[in-house]
Design an enzyme around this catalytic site. Structure first.
Site, short mmCIF file in Angstrom:
data_model
loop_
_atom_site.label_atom_id
_atom_site.label_comp_id
_atom_site.label_asym_id
_atom_site.label_seq_id
_atom_site.Cartn_x
_atom_site.Cartn_y
_atom_site.Cartn_z
CG HIS A 10 -1.71 -1.20 1.41
ND1 HIS A 10 -2.60 -1.65 0.46
CD2 HIS A 10 -1.76 -2.10 2.43
CE1 HIS A 10 -3.16 -2.77 0.90
NE2 HIS A 10 -2.67 -3.06 2.09
CG HIS A 57 -5.89 -6.11 1.18
ND1 HIS A 57 -6.81 -5.44 1.95
CD2 HIS A 57 -4.69 -5.94 1.77
CE1 HIS A 57 -6.18 -4.90 2.99
NE2 HIS A 57 -4.91 -5.18 2.90
#
Ligand SMILES: Nc1ncnc2c1ncn2[C@@H]1O[C@H](COP(=O)(O)OP(=O)(O)O)[C@@H](O)[C@H]1O
Ligand SMILES: Nc1ncnc2c1ncn2[C@@H]1O[C@H](COP(=O)(O)OP(=O)(O)O)[C@@H](O)[C@H]1O
Ligand SMILES: [Mg+2]
Ligand SMILES: [Mg+2]
Ligand SMILES: [Mg+2]
Ligand SMILES: [Mg+2]
Lengths: 206, 326, 326, 206
Positions: B57, B216
């Site tokens: 991320h 995700h």
């Protein structure tokens, strides 16, 4: 002797995980984030790599060492759950006496209770608990009834399979699959699948 | 899978090593266990802000370690929560004697691992759980909503308040307030590929998008055919509006998922700005870029945070990190 | 083609509108003709720095307009040089009476369009041509090397010198010096797709990469099979080394092409850092991120600039733009 | 009358560009950046859209207006080159007198010279000039020899085709294809292709 049992079980589990890689990965890709296979394989590898250090330790010491090590290597959702299982099992009554069916039933019960406490999920929430809770109960009942090892093993595997299959028609309430709502229906929970596969392998390796 | 890596299992260690060298003036990196802390460690008397989560991320969270934001970040494997040992050692390394505030995105893994760390940590601690993703109706699950891009906003605003000396309880309350004032909705045009998995997390047809995608690659509200961005953004805006009912001034974060050209992110900004104008909202502050990504995923998320005067002051306060600086 | 756009021919106008709104404190945007200038226009007595080029390389150049860097940027259509009328109007809008310095990447279209603008512009002007791309041996073409990511470094350093009051001749000389001290080599893992074209500019097999790719997807040195990043980076490093023979201190820019996760860019940084250490080079300054992109292309470029004391001072000087700030 | 000729030519050119879209685009994707088709179509559209404004203008005024407008709309490498062509043509000797073959030859010669001056490339450099230079020469020779329109037209098209084909085996020295070195061999230059297609269309539309 019982510490050896633990290592032997971990080796059987690892082989089973690898043999079922594509199935487990497929499920977590479908309703999770695709890493469950990697996480649990890392867990099995960790236990096996720990073997030399465990040599000569009592089961309670070994289970605790495993718990601490798993806690710092698996990560994800399964890490805390699985390490909670081992930590609770390390404190199970009579764990350092020679293991009987009752010992195994008790450590499983304690371990599964710890998973419930940590993750707050229960039966029917489409998690690994849909396999683990019925398996703990089957072990307890079988041990209490003095069932012979082969019959008990078969019953455990059957129970695990049924638990795993039961997750297919559920929506999830915990874990990543919960974010899917209705779209999770039709797919078996990856944690339930891996639990089934591991349990079956351990029973068969016995 | 084509990636600029050496080996899937070396990605995190090597990337973190590079991060540490590139920002040696700002941070210190530990590999064993893995964490990133502000250069020089804790500030006496200051509440220590510790965040973390799966990697993939970036710049979140390590890119937000520095003055005015995080004291420490704990990166897990790609898309996998870090572990309690990392969090404990990192928290100890930045301890200033005023307690530890964990900022945690609401995922089962992160929540449980940080919970274990908090239980084992000596000294006072509190936890802010971010759960800004409005994609999935919360009624359907007991886990609650996912934490996504508003985490950046929480970390910036709470970080500024910690820097000025707010205490643990005040910071926890502030963070909860910012989180509650925020809503995010994402959309994916392509999947990401976890290095260790070696293939895309999900498959999209040539014209398909995933509306409400998680960071995700988790599925969102629905799979649909791509439409003009104005229409997509309108759906995203309405979903956020429904949850947080913004009025007056807002902060707008147009966040790239990692593989989206900046050209398109500004186009998304324009689309949101038009809607805000129509709804009488003032975009008082904004941020456009890759802040809470999902590896190489193409797509973006839109976050709105209802602003009050204090949040604005804290947003404007100086920040000096690898990824945010003013 | 999946993109966050409304229509291919509206991309530039809408994105620029969003950019203008998101950074209204820093810039003013004109659509007809298209340019971006520093808020408030020219500074009396200061040389005006004007750059520009095809769009699709964001944040370059509009993201570098502001204090300490560019005074104006002229965006062309995606991957198509802007036109002289844009440059003339922009230059006039930021004229400070001390002349105009054009910073131009060396492509036939950009060179000719800026040349026409310079011819038609009232008042003194000079042009810096950047040509840092070492991918293609310059002997094979009369056009010379392409200008790529080092343009960012030239704009930063010359921008700082203009801000402190250097005159046109000094700035031109400085820019040429920085450019000559710089070498860049890029690699693509995937193609980009020009919105108006609607399909990828080039096709790569599942394991293929383009070594030495240009920022418009132009072919490079060779098409090859992907290798570990250490091996790729070694080739890139050697190609740069051969051209600029760095020693002592360097600036390292690890630049994402638009679709590369930051996780990988830091991994590339680590790979370059290892080579620099081996070769006795000190990375005195560095920058990692998406600065000179090629739409959503996956890949990166590595730039090395040999630094001297003046360049370091100017690099460190304050900058306040949408994309670079310190 | 001659201003009308210009518009008519632009319309023929546009139709030809569109009819050959995939070929032109393919070539610029192979050895350039893929936008040549879009750039020249934008150029043709611009001239056509300008038609109302050109009404009543002399050829020199019309050609100059077109040049300025193209300069600010095409962009890329072809923009300055094409607008230089029109700007030079607007200043061609005798351009406002009734057009003869000689006028066309002269304006082409002047325009092509301006392209050479602007872009610094010449014959054999794998650009549009490999079509334009020989075509300018053919026009000049034909006009000087008083060749009839049909024969001259045929010769021009033939010359353009040969020029276009000649670029296939060349490496480029200017433009994006130059960065390719040897790899450009085997592909016709997109600007040469579009020049050929446009010239053929204009001859045929006459
Ligand atoms: N709260 C919970 N209680 C029990 N099991 C859970 C819980 N949350 C998740 N799980 C189990 O964990 C599995 C996912 O594990 P894993 O993929 O390793 O972690 P992550 O979801 O963080 O990627 C799920 O399939 C589910 O069986
Ligand atoms: N210096 C030059 N002189 C003449 N023609 C040139 C020159 N540079 C480029 N060209 C022509 O321009 C064509 C490419 O034009 P275009 O694709 O519109 O611009 P760009 O290369 O900027 O994308 C080439 O195929 C070539 O024929
Ligand atoms: Mg998972
Ligand atoms: Mg995970
Ligand atoms: Mg072009
Ligand atoms: Mg082109």
């Amino acid at each position: 002797m019982s510490t050896e049992t633990i290592i032997k079980a971990a080796e059987a589990a690892r082989a089973a995980i690898v043999a079922n890689e594509s199935e487990i990965e497929h499920l977590d890709r479908a309703i999770g984030d695709g890493d469950h296979f990697i996480n649990i394989r890392r867990g099995a590898d960790t236990i096996i790599a720990l073997a030399p250090e465990l040599d000569g330790k009592t089961p309670s010491e070994a289970l605790k060492a495993i718990a601490m090590k798993l806690m710092s290597t698996i990560g994800g959702a399964s890490g805390p759950l699985i390490s909670s299982f081992f930590l609770a099992a390390s404190k199970t009554e009579g764990i350092d006496a020679p293991w009987t069916a009752e010992t195994v039933a008790r450590l499983t019960e304690d371990g599964v209770a710890a998973i419930q406490k940590r993750g707050k999920a229960g039966l029917g929430h489409k998690t690994m608990l849909d396999v683990l809770i019925p398996v703990a109960e089957a072990l307890k009942a079988g041990a209490a009834a003095g069932e012979d090892a082969a019959a008990l093993g078969a019953r455990v595997v059957e129970t695990a399979a049924a638990g795993k299959d039961s997750t297919r028609d559920l929506t999830a309430h915990y874990g990543r699959a919960a974010f899917l709502g209705e779209r999770a229906i039709g797919t078996v929970d990856p944690g339930a699948m891996s639990s089934y596969v591991i349990i079956r392998a351990i029973v068969e390796a016995r | 899978m084509k990636k600029l890596i050496n080996a899937a299992d070396a990605v995190l260690a090597e990337s973190l090593a590079g991060f540490g060298k590139a920002h040696a003036d700002l941070v210190e990196v530990s590999q064993e266990p893995r964490y990133v802390i502000r250069r020089g460690g804790g500030r006496p008397g200051k509440v220590a802000l510790v965040s973390g989560g799966g990697s993939g991320h970036e710049p979140m969270h390590a890119g937000f370690v520095g003055t005015g934001m995080l004291d420490a970040a704990c990166p897990g494997e790609v898309f996998t929560s870090p572990t309690p040992d990392q969090m404990i050692v990192a928290a100890e390394a930045v301890d200033g004697g005023a307690g530890t505030l964990f900022i945690v995105k609401n995922y089962a893994g992160d929540v449980m691992n940080f919970e274990m760390a908090a239980e084992m940590l000596d000294g006072e601690s509190a936890t802010i759980l971010t759960n800004d993703d409005v994609a999935v109706e919360s009624s359907t699950h007991s886990q609650g909503r996912r934490g996504v891009a508003a985490t950046v906003i929480v970390e910036k605003i709470v970080g500024a308040a910690a820097e000025r000396g707010d205490d643990l309880a005040a910071l926890k309350a502030l963070g909860d307030r910012v989180n509650a004032a925020s809503g995010t909705m994402g959309v994916a045009l392509s999947s990401c590929t976890v290095p260790a998995a070696g293939r895309p997390t999900f498959d999209l047809g040539p014209d398909e998008i995933e509306m409400g995608v998680g960071i995700h690659g988790e599925p969102g509200r629905r799979r649909e055919t791509i439409r003009p961005v104005d229409a997509l953004v309108e759906d995203m805006f309405r979903a956020i509006q429904k949850e947080i009912a913004p009025e007056g001034e807002v902060l707008l974060l147009v966040n790239g998922m990692g593989g989206t050209p900046l050209l398109e992110l500004y186009l998304v900004y324009e689309a949101v700005a038009k809607l805000c104008a129509k709804e009488g909202l003032t975009i008082a502050r904004s941020l456009v870029g890759n802040y809470c990504t999902s590896l190489e995923m193409q797509g973006c998320s839109v976050t709105l945070t209802k602003l009050d005067a204090e949040m604005k002051t804290l947003w404007d306060a100086p920040v000096h990190t690898a990824a945010l600086r003013w």
